[in-house]
Design a protein around this motif. Sequence first.
Motif, mmCIF file in Angstrom:
data_model
loop_
_atom_site.group_PDB
_atom_site.id
_atom_site.type_symbol
_atom_site.label_atom_id
_atom_site.label_comp_id
_atom_site.label_asym_id
_atom_site.label_seq_id
_atom_site.Cartn_x
_atom_site.Cartn_y
_atom_site.Cartn_z
ATOM 1 N N ARG A 247 0.821 -1.216 0.000
ATOM 2 C CA ARG A 247 0.000 0.000 0.000
ATOM 3 C C ARG A 247 0.850 1.258 0.000
ATOM 4 N N GLY A 251 0.516 3.474 -3.246
ATOM 5 C CA GLY A 251 -0.043 4.792 -2.943
ATOM 6 C C GLY A 251 0.879 5.907 -3.385
ATOM 7 N N ARG A 256 -3.968 2.286 -8.387
ATOM 8 C CA ARG A 256 -5.081 1.589 -7.736
ATOM 9 C C ARG A 256 -5.226 0.206 -8.350
ATOM 10 N N GLU A 259 -6.782 -5.588 -4.278
ATOM 11 C CA GLU A 259 -5.939 -6.376 -3.382
ATOM 12 C C GLU A 259 -6.629 -7.710 -3.129
#
Length: 350
Positions: A247, A251, A256, A259
């Motif tokens: 993440r 990020g 995006r 998961e």
Amino acid sequence: MSARRAVVLGGTGGIGSAIVRQLLDATDDWQVDVVARRGGAAADALVARGARFVPGDRRDGALLRDVLRDGADLLVDGVAATATDARQLTPYLPDVASTVLLSTKAVYADERGRHANSLERPVFPVPITEAQPTVPACEGDPTSRDGYAANKVAAEQVLLDHGAPVTVLRPSKVYGVGIGRPREWWVVRRVLDDRPHIALADGGMSIDHTTAAAGVASLVRLVADLPDRRILNVADEPAPTVLDIVRTIAGHLGHRWEEVLLDQEGSALTGRSPWWTPSPVVLDTSAARALGWQPPRFEDAVLPEVDWLVEVAQSTPADGDVPWATDPFFERLFDYGPEDAALTLLSLRE
């Protein structure tokens, strides 16, 4: 006041260069000699910042004599892998104010003698202190599965038994700009390949402690002023899970994806990252923190490396490979076919 002198053996690698930069950027004045087999961009960058580059093999006795015969305020050995390597340094230790040996957490053994490179994964207490037993010292092949850690232990013992102020540092899963084996590439390349999903074994909760090269450097800088005979774990605080790592990197890159957090059944098929381990591996850093050291946080310390990985990837020709592509460690890590097939099979079972 004249400058203090540091000698960094293996000073152009990911950890070594971070140590050199830390010393050169210190508020007090350091003259830093960087010893490495070859020059290149890393050496040029350090020289531009004020270091002196000494080309040569760290195992060359004549070279060591030349750089250490006048002593040093700080000696950092990031190359020593065997007791023989360590013995090369002992004649010079009386004239070195503080010596640092970069070792590894791989030296630790669990109650059944298993270690990080064992075929069967070890089960350690949480956290692992510096008092945890190690594998027996050995002077065999340092490149073998069992020999790597055993030879490191032998090197540690030679220097610690000498009696000079030697600090042994034991990091885990090191990362940073210029690192030779950037495990974070496992995430970065998936982002660059625009993968729509990422599968993580055991729900992404696996922990194998990470260590920022910058954190190693800051601890080296600290112990330069606090010479003693000691062993110190060095790692981030807190220890991130695989999900935290993924993440943080995704990020930072604005990516995006779905998961896919796998249960035990799914984990047997896919999703094992470079940090996957069936039982947690967490280093206790309280001894280093008691000296005044502040461990980095992974979420902050990893970002320069992520940017570097992207820069290297984008500057690599389309028909070329990133520098670490030939490392066997990365074989099959980006074979998306079996991964996609496993995820399809898992979705059909639901």
